[in-house]
Design an enzyme around this catalytic site. Structure first.
Site, PDB file in Angstrom:
ATOM      1  N   LYS A  74       0.844  -1.208   0.000  1.00 44.44           N
ATOM      2  CA  LYS A  74       0.000   0.000   0.000  1.00 44.44           C
ATOM      3  C   LYS A  74       0.871   1.247   0.000  1.00 44.44           C
ATOM      4  O   LYS A  74       2.044   1.222   0.407  1.00 44.44           O
ATOM      5  CB  LYS A  74      -0.950   0.021   1.207  1.00 44.44           C
ATOM      6  CG  LYS A  74      -0.284   0.092   2.593  1.00 44.44           C
ATOM      7  CD  LYS A  74       0.060   1.496   3.067  1.00 44.44           C
ATOM      8  CE  LYS A  74       0.834   1.484   4.384  1.00 44.44           C
ATOM      9  NZ  LYS A  74       1.641   2.632   4.687  1.00 44.44           N
ATOM     10  N   ALA A  94       9.776   0.008   4.541  1.00 41.06           N
ATOM     11  CA  ALA A  94       9.762   1.078   3.551  1.00 41.06           C
ATOM     12  C   ALA A  94       8.553   2.002   3.679  1.00 41.06           C
ATOM     13  O   ALA A  94       8.501   3.040   3.037  1.00 41.06           O
ATOM     14  CB  ALA A  94       9.767   0.463   2.149  1.00 41.06           C
ATOM     15  N   GLY A  95       7.557   1.594   4.492  1.00 40.64           N
ATOM     16  CA  GLY A  95       6.304   2.359   4.552  1.00 40.64           C
ATOM     17  C   GLY A  95       5.262   1.795   3.608  1.00 40.64           C
ATOM     18  O   GLY A  95       4.266   2.439   3.286  1.00 40.64           O
ATOM     19  N   GLY A 147       5.159  -6.286   5.763  1.00 39.98           N
ATOM     20  CA  GLY A 147       4.914  -7.351   6.740  1.00 39.98           C
ATOM     21  C   GLY A 147       3.423  -7.538   6.998  1.00 39.98           C
ATOM     22  O   GLY A 147       2.922  -8.662   7.087  1.00 39.98           O
ATOM     23  N   ASP A 162      -1.989  -2.089  10.438  1.00 39.53           N
ATOM     24  CA  ASP A 162      -2.266  -2.021   8.991  1.00 39.53           C
ATOM     25  C   ASP A 162      -2.845  -3.317   8.443  1.00 39.53           C
ATOM     26  O   ASP A 162      -3.242  -3.382   7.278  1.00 39.53           O
ATOM     27  CB  ASP A 162      -0.970  -1.737   8.212  1.00 39.53           C
ATOM     28  CG  ASP A 162      -0.490  -0.305   8.376  1.00 39.53           C
ATOM     29  OD1 ASP A 162      -1.268   0.531   8.877  1.00 39.53           O
ATOM     30  OD2 ASP A 162       0.662  -0.027   8.001  1.00 39.53           O
TER      31      ASP A 162
HETATM   32  P1  ATP Z   1       4.420  -0.175   7.706  1.00 41.84           P
HETATM   33  O1  ATP Z   1       4.160   0.541   6.416  1.00 41.84           O
HETATM   34  O2  ATP Z   1       3.269  -1.056   8.166  1.00 41.84           O
HETATM   35  O3  ATP Z   1       5.033   0.648   8.781  1.00 41.84           O
HETATM   36  P2  ATP Z   1       6.792  -1.124   6.580  1.00 41.84           P
HETATM   37  O4  ATP Z   1       6.471  -1.360   5.139  1.00 41.84           O
HETATM   38  O5  ATP Z   1       7.445   0.162   6.917  1.00 41.84           O
HETATM   39  O6  ATP Z   1       5.491  -1.299   7.401  1.00 41.84           O
HETATM   40  P3  ATP Z   1       7.735  -3.812   6.874  1.00 41.84           P
HETATM   41  O7  ATP Z   1       8.221  -4.136   5.502  1.00 41.84           O
HETATM   42  O8  ATP Z   1       6.465  -4.403   7.308  1.00 41.84           O
HETATM   43  O9  ATP Z   1       7.709  -2.244   7.102  1.00 41.84           O
HETATM   44  O10 ATP Z   1       8.932  -4.177   7.864  1.00 41.84           O
HETATM   45  C1  ATP Z   1       9.004  -3.660   9.167  1.00 41.84           C
HETATM   46  C2  ATP Z   1       9.799  -4.611  10.029  1.00 41.84           C
HETATM   47  O11 ATP Z   1       9.033  -5.808  10.197  1.00 41.84           O
HETATM   48  C3  ATP Z   1      11.119  -5.017   9.424  1.00 41.84           C
HETATM   49  O12 ATP Z   1      12.121  -4.673  10.327  1.00 41.84           O
HETATM   50  C4  ATP Z   1      11.042  -6.518   9.234  1.00 41.84           C
HETATM   51  O13 ATP Z   1      12.207  -7.177   9.671  1.00 41.84           O
HETATM   52  C5  ATP Z   1       9.863  -6.947  10.101  1.00 41.84           C
HETATM   53  N1  ATP Z   1       9.057  -8.020   9.464  1.00 41.84           N
HETATM   54  C6  ATP Z   1       8.485  -9.046  10.088  1.00 41.84           C
HETATM   55  N2  ATP Z   1       7.819  -9.837   9.239  1.00 41.84           N
HETATM   56  C7  ATP Z   1       7.956  -9.305   8.026  1.00 41.84           C
HETATM   57  C8  ATP Z   1       7.493  -9.680   6.739  1.00 41.84           C
HETATM   58  N3  ATP Z   1       6.752 -10.776   6.534  1.00 41.84           N
HETATM   59  N4  ATP Z   1       7.806  -8.872   5.699  1.00 41.84           N
HETATM   60  C9  ATP Z   1       8.526  -7.749   5.914  1.00 41.84           C
HETATM   61  N5  ATP Z   1       9.005  -7.369   7.105  1.00 41.84           N
HETATM   62  C10 ATP Z   1       8.738  -8.123   8.174  1.00 41.84           C
END
Ligand code: ATP
Length: 285
Positions: A11, A97-98, A102, A136
């Site tokens: 997203k 990355a935002g 995960g 999320d």
């Molecule tokens: P959000 O936008 O919800 O803040 P994000 O995109 O910034 O999430 P994610 O890619 O979800 O961040 O990763 C955040 C942290 O979650 C990372 O440090 C990663 O190690 C951990 N993590 C745990 N499970 C997963 C997964 N299935 N995919 C990605 N990261 C994961």
């Protein structure tokens, strides 16, 4: 059927505003979440006992810290499913990355296990399990366009946007979402996001124009600590992609591309000079 493959879409946030701090230490948010075509592939197969995670990525945990693991654990706790599950995560979404990488994997596991193992979980149980895994995750259960409030879990789905191509760029650095929110709290800033007007524009299917006030209040915070965010935004804006914003707490940056700039967007992605960046031309769904 003894295997299920499911797409877990990323997203972006078309706007993100913070209206306060809650008693539970989460922030009170208002934002529009928009799913994009970029996705991980999640493959679920049965096993006798336990949860096993495997992935092609060396950036995510494979134990109980993985959000997909947490989702499977909650399903096992809260349903009468008594066997185990193998989860393969084919990672395509940049990590931390935002982009809710995960969370979307977790949502795919919840939906996937419910279907593959005929668990017949009710919608409210699925929503509760999703929220226990992360703020999320409820949105990621149903890709589309939604106005999210509360922790990001109270969802009002909006009429789908016209399809936009999306340039997505992520520099080779990670941010801690928690730290960015903490820094936001220490910063005295007053970006006004005209939320009502922006929602009206979506509902009326108006062409989205950055000049209407689309903004992410976390952007100045992340830009302060990660100079690449500002650098990438400047390149995209200089090339005429005005609707350029950071998503979530960053550091990924996106541009919404209008119809007459799609060829220019393709060329920009093809000729991107910063070779450490992840860059892709994707689209809204
Ligand atoms: P959000 O936008 O919800 O803040 P994000 O995109 O910034 O999430 P994610 O890619 O979800 O961040 O990763 C955040 C942290 O979650 C990372 O440090 C990663 O190690 C951990 N993590 C745990 N499970 C997963 C997964 N299935 N995919 C990605 N990261 C994961």
């Amino acid at each position: 059927m003894n295997q299920l493959s499911i797409k877990a879409h990323a997203k972006i946030n078309l706007f993100l505003n913070i209206t306060g701090l809650r008693n539970d230490e989460y922030h009170e948010l208002e934002m529009v979440m928009q799913s994009i075509e970029l996705h991980d592939n999640i493959i679920i197969t049965p096993r006798k006992k336990g949860i096993n995670i495997d992935t092609n990525s060396n950036e995510i945990p494979i134990g109980s810290d993985n959000l997909a693991y947490k989702a499977a654990e909650k399903i096992i706790e809260e349903s009468d499913f008594s066997r185990g599950v193998n989860i393969f995560i084919d990672k395509k979404i940049p990590v931390a990355a935002g982009l809710a990488g995960g969370s979307t994997d977790a949502a795919a596991v919840i939906k996937g296990m419910n279907n593959l193992f005929n668990l017949d979980l009710e919608d409210h149980t699925i929503h509760d399990i999703a929220l226990k895994v992360g703020s999320d995750v409820p949105f990621c259960l149903n890709p589309g366009t939604a106005y999210a409030t509360g922790r990001g879990d109270k969802l009002e789905y909006l009429t789908a946007l016209k399809k936009y191509k999306v340039i997505l760029v992520k520099p080779p650095v990670m941010v801690s979402t928690k730290k960015i929110y903490e820094m936001y709290d220490d910063l005295d800033q007053n970006i006004e996001v005209p939320v009502k007007k922006l929602l009206k524009n979506i509902k009326k299917k108006k062409r989205l124009n950055i000049k209407d006030g689309w903004a992410n209040v976390l952007e100045p915070v992340t830009r302060n600590v990660i100079k690449e965010v500002g650098e990438i935004e400047n390149i995209l804006r200089d090339k005429g992609f005005e609707f350029t914003l950071m998503t979530g707490s960053g550091p990924a940056v996106f541009s919404l591309v209008c119809k007459n700039r799609e060829e220019a967007a393709k060329q920009l992605v093809k000729n991107w000079q910063r070779d450490q960046d992840f860059i892709i031309l994707t689209e809204t769904i």
